[in-house]
Design a protein around this motif. Structure first.
Motif, mmCIF file in Angstrom:
data_model
loop_
_atom_site.group_PDB
_atom_site.id
_atom_site.type_symbol
_atom_site.label_atom_id
_atom_site.label_comp_id
_atom_site.label_asym_id
_atom_site.label_seq_id
_atom_site.Cartn_x
_atom_site.Cartn_y
_atom_site.Cartn_z
ATOM 1 N N LEU A 254 110.460 96.657 68.944
ATOM 2 C CA LEU A 254 110.945 95.286 68.854
ATOM 3 C C LEU A 254 111.979 95.091 67.759
ATOM 4 C CD1 LEU A 254 107.485 93.596 69.278
ATOM 5 C CD2 LEU A 254 109.259 93.745 70.983
ATOM 6 N N VAL A 255 112.847 96.079 67.612
ATOM 7 C CA VAL A 255 113.933 95.949 66.654
ATOM 8 C C VAL A 255 115.183 95.575 67.437
ATOM 9 C CG1 VAL A 255 115.373 97.139 64.958
ATOM 10 C CG2 VAL A 255 112.918 97.636 65.097
ATOM 11 N N SER A 271 119.854 85.720 73.463
ATOM 12 C CA SER A 271 120.120 85.335 72.073
ATOM 13 C C SER A 271 119.296 84.139 71.631
ATOM 14 C CB SER A 271 121.616 85.040 71.895
ATOM 15 O OG SER A 271 121.990 83.878 72.623
ATOM 16 N N LEU A 272 118.884 83.319 72.590
ATOM 17 C CA LEU A 272 118.076 82.143 72.246
ATOM 18 C C LEU A 272 116.623 82.511 71.938
ATOM 19 C CD1 LEU A 272 119.331 79.560 74.904
ATOM 20 C CD2 LEU A 272 119.749 79.505 72.439
ATOM 21 N N MET A 273 116.181 83.659 72.459
ATOM 22 C CA MET A 273 114.797 84.075 72.228
ATOM 23 C C MET A 273 114.632 84.620 70.815
ATOM 24 S SD MET A 273 113.986 85.954 75.868
ATOM 25 C CE MET A 273 112.480 86.677 75.232
ATOM 26 N N ASP A 274 113.432 84.434 70.282
ATOM 27 C CA ASP A 274 113.107 84.910 68.948
ATOM 28 C C ASP A 274 112.361 86.232 69.079
ATOM 29 O OD1 ASP A 274 112.593 85.204 66.296
ATOM 30 O OD2 ASP A 274 111.108 83.599 66.151
ATOM 31 N N SER A 275 113.037 87.348 68.772
ATOM 32 C CA SER A 275 112.404 88.655 68.935
ATOM 33 C C SER A 275 111.370 88.888 67.833
ATOM 34 C CB SER A 275 113.451 89.768 68.884
ATOM 35 O OG SER A 275 114.314 89.687 69.988
ATOM 36 N N PRO A 276 110.167 89.349 68.199
ATOM 37 C CA PRO A 276 109.152 89.660 67.194
ATOM 38 C C PRO A 276 109.635 90.765 66.257
ATOM 39 C CG PRO A 276 108.198 89.567 69.393
ATOM 40 C CD PRO A 276 109.676 89.542 69.565
ATOM 41 N N GLU A 277 109.223 90.696 65.007
ATOM 42 C CA GLU A 277 109.622 91.687 64.025
ATOM 43 C C GLU A 277 108.433 92.541 63.631
ATOM 44 O OE1 GLU A 277 111.364 89.647 60.781
ATOM 45 O OE2 GLU A 277 113.011 88.785 61.956
ATOM 46 N N ASN A 278 108.660 93.839 63.573
ATOM 47 C CA ASN A 278 107.623 94.786 63.150
ATOM 48 C C ASN A 278 106.343 94.671 63.972
ATOM 49 O OD1 ASN A 278 109.342 95.668 61.047
ATOM 50 N ND2 ASN A 278 108.697 93.911 59.806
ATOM 51 N N GLY A 279 106.490 94.315 65.232
ATOM 52 C CA GLY A 279 105.330 94.264 66.114
ATOM 53 C C GLY A 279 104.400 93.088 65.863
ATOM 54 N N LYS A 280 104.850 92.069 65.119
ATOM 55 C CA LYS A 280 103.976 90.924 64.832
ATOM 56 C C LYS A 280 104.055 89.913 65.970
ATOM 57 C CE LYS A 280 104.112 91.232 59.784
ATOM 58 N NZ LYS A 280 104.476 90.542 58.515
ATOM 59 N N ILE A 286 105.940 83.191 74.725
ATOM 60 C CA ILE A 286 106.109 82.959 76.155
ATOM 61 C C ILE A 286 105.723 84.247 76.873
ATOM 62 C CG2 ILE A 286 108.587 83.556 76.072
ATOM 63 C CD1 ILE A 286 107.137 80.878 78.394
ATOM 64 N N ASN A 287 104.828 84.144 77.841
ATOM 65 C CA ASN A 287 104.363 85.305 78.599
ATOM 66 C C ASN A 287 105.142 85.367 79.915
ATOM 67 O OD1 ASN A 287 102.567 87.483 79.313
ATOM 68 N ND2 ASN A 287 101.491 86.047 80.650
ATOM 69 N N PHE A 288 105.711 86.528 80.209
ATOM 70 C CA PHE A 288 106.463 86.702 81.449
ATOM 71 C C PHE A 288 105.609 87.443 82.471
ATOM 72 C CE2 PHE A 288 109.801 86.767 78.139
ATOM 73 C CZ PHE A 288 110.625 85.743 78.590
ATOM 74 N N ASP A 289 105.608 86.952 83.704
ATOM 75 C CA ASP A 289 105.078 87.796 84.774
ATOM 76 C C ASP A 289 106.262 88.526 85.413
ATOM 77 O OD1 ASP A 289 106.317 85.987 86.479
ATOM 78 O OD2 ASP A 289 104.557 85.648 87.734
ATOM 79 N N THR A 290 106.005 89.361 86.401
ATOM 80 C CA THR A 290 107.070 90.181 86.983
ATOM 81 C C THR A 290 108.139 89.326 87.651
ATOM 82 O OG1 THR A 290 105.412 91.910 87.389
ATOM 83 C CG2 THR A 290 107.530 92.145 88.494
ATOM 84 N N THR A 291 107.740 88.221 88.289
ATOM 85 C CA THR A 291 108.732 87.370 88.967
ATOM 86 C C THR A 291 109.745 86.816 87.974
ATOM 87 O OG1 THR A 291 107.499 85.265 88.746
ATOM 88 C CG2 THR A 291 106.962 86.664 90.633
ATOM 89 N N ALA A 292 109.299 86.508 86.765
ATOM 90 C CA ALA A 292 110.201 85.940 85.758
ATOM 91 C C ALA A 292 111.198 86.983 85.271
ATOM 92 C CB ALA A 292 109.388 85.390 84.589
ATOM 93 N N GLY A 349 113.716 79.830 71.121
ATOM 94 C CA GLY A 349 112.868 79.879 69.944
ATOM 95 C C GLY A 349 111.517 80.522 70.152
ATOM 96 N N ARG A 350 111.229 81.008 71.355
ATOM 97 C CA ARG A 350 109.928 81.638 71.626
ATOM 98 C C ARG A 350 110.061 83.165 71.592
ATOM 99 N NH1 ARG A 350 105.978 78.231 74.150
ATOM 100 N NH2 ARG A 350 106.820 76.223 74.814
ATOM 101 N N LYS A 351 108.966 83.810 71.249
ATOM 102 C CA LYS A 351 108.884 85.270 71.301
ATOM 103 C C LYS A 351 108.298 85.670 72.652
ATOM 104 C CE LYS A 351 108.098 85.859 66.301
ATOM 105 N NZ LYS A 351 108.070 84.453 65.882
ATOM 106 N N GLY A 352 108.983 86.568 73.348
ATOM 107 C CA GLY A 352 108.530 86.983 74.666
ATOM 108 C C GLY A 352 107.496 88.095 74.598
#
Length: 454
Positions: A254-255, A271-280, A286-292, A349-352
């Protein structure tokens, strides 16, 4: 009783009936605008129709009663809560929840009980129960007035609700919220706080004024305004320690890759999504299923619509076979309403997060059906979401596995539920099947998109 007094009573009663009928009709109109399941709407409309039938039976010439007791205020308050923007996944309204109390050895007693709950839903992403009261605070009692009385007092009611919550699995809430639309007296308020640890949550509600409109004919509307400024809103937390998320098993670092080049609406979305840092895994998820995931990387969502429309029909049929009309339908829908723009606010602003099962299925589908560009976008997308171990919630896994409630979907949606993350999905058949069980579920719907070989 003299004539003047009798006449006054008749007028008062008649006015009460007319006003109550107006309120019933106005609330019924509002219910039709709510995003609720047909069964929930049916329950509310049936209750209001029952109230209207009662009002119609009461004779306005009966001078024995100066006023009547109506229940429309309670239904108005229920609908007011349903209009709150942070309410979603409504699965039951104005229903009793049956349960059997567990014994010390973990078994259930044979005698079943039930507790009335006005709304089962998700509130700010968490499963909750709402209990609504529209009574005058002067008539709200904490203790039972009489042993034989139907009104057992709120102490007994709360104890029963907590017992139901602790002995529920699929419907277990993280908290019970009590909405007293006319407020509470100081004594009862302190009892709620001292005996059950209730806290005031009025600040979680965005609006305490509500308008119910009733059509008068033509373009005229009768606006009935009600204020809940005096309302007392209390929350009692439920012990959900068995389902508290543990440290996740994260399968990618997640880097954020600085030299990634994001193009078009896909780049904006990432770019709008907030990527988790160091696996936190914390914060807004936001949880994605395969369709998303497919919808985000699909060529249809990323500028291939005009190329597809320009492709000869025989080539389209050769490429998509029996799915040609389905794909063209998605193309037309994309031109009218681009899906990246549609889900932008949901992702911002959400982490996927995705579970291992989704990751495996997504990779397999992209490998078999994706084109070069779709595969590149898939690789980039997977760098910006946390791939975590399958960890479905206890309440989701307590549901029976059926054709409509397939195990693989229970794992996907249950992992989101475990992490208190809404699931972005086009699989509304599964969502409806869950809601029909009475369990609330926090989801966001998107329209489906297919891989095109782009």
């Amino acid at each position: 009783m003299n004539f003047d007094q009798e006449l006054e009573n008749i007028i008062t009663l008649g006015t009460t009936i007319v006003e109550a009928k107006k309120r019933c009709e106005a609330v019924m109109n509002t219910i039709e605008t709510l995003h609720l399941s047909p069964s929930c709407k049916h329950t509310l409309i049936r209750l209001i129709q029952s109230e209207l039938d009662f009002l119609s039976r009461v004779s306005s010439t009966d001078s024995s009663e100066p006023s009547i007791c109506v229940n429309i205020g309670h239904l108005e308050a229920v609908v007011h809560i349903l209009q709150q923007p942070n309410i979603s996944g409504v699965s039951r309204v104005c229903k009793k929840i049956p349960f059997q109390k567990s014994t010390d050895n973990g078994l259930h007693n044979s005698n079943s009980k039930s507790a009335h709950v006005d709304i089962v839903c998700t509130f700010n992403g968490n499963p909750v129960w709402f209990i609504v009261s529209d009574r005058n605070p002067k008539y709200i009692s904490w203790y039972s007035q009489h042993e034989s009385s139907k009104d057992k007092g709120w102490q007994s009611k709360v104890q029963l609700l907590l017992e139901a919550a602790h002995n529920s699995v699929a419907l277990k809430p993280t908290s019970i919220i009590f909405f007293f639309s006319n407020g509470l007296g100081g004594f009862t308020l302190e009892k709620f706080r001292n005996e059950f640890g209730a806290v005031n949550v009025n600040s979680k509600f965005s609006n305490f004024n509500v308008n119910f409109s009733n059509e008068l004919g033509g373009e005229w509307l009768d606006i009935l305004t009600r204020s809940y400024e005096q309302a007392s809103v209390l929350e009692i937390k439920i012990d959900c320690s068995q389902d508290v998320p543990k440290d996740p098993i994260v399968h990618n670092p997640l880097v954020k890759v600085n030299d990634d080049i994001f193009c078009g609406s896909f780049g904006v979305l990432i770019s709008l999504m907030d990527s988790p840092e160091n696996g936190k895994i914390e914060g807004d998820l936001i949880n994605f299923d395969t369709t998303a995931l497919i919808a985000i990387v699909s060529g249809i969502s990323n500028g291939s619509t005009h190329n597809l429309l320009a492709t000869p029909e025989n080539e389209l049929k050769k490429r998509f076979k029996g799915n040609t009309e389905f794909v063209i339908g998605q193309v037309m829908a994309e031109i009218e309403n681009p899906i990246h723009k549609e889900i932008r606010n949901v992702l911002s602003g959400r982490k996927g997060i995705i579970c291992e099962s989704v990751c495996s299925e997504f990779k397999e589908l992209v490998s078999m059906c994706g084109g070069v560009n779709e595969k590149l976008r898939a690789d980039q997308l997977l760098k910006h979401v946390a791939v975590i171990a399958d960890s479905p919630s206890v309440r989701m896994m307590s549901l029976p596995t059926t054709r409509k409630l397939a195990l693989k979907n229970k794992i996907v949606f249950g992992t989101g539920d475990y992490w208190h993350a809404p699931t972005l999905t086009a699989n509304m058949g599964f969502v409806r099947a869950v809601l029909q069980t009475g369990m609330s579920l926090f989801t966001f719907e998107h329209r489906p998109r297919a891989l095109t070989g782009d």
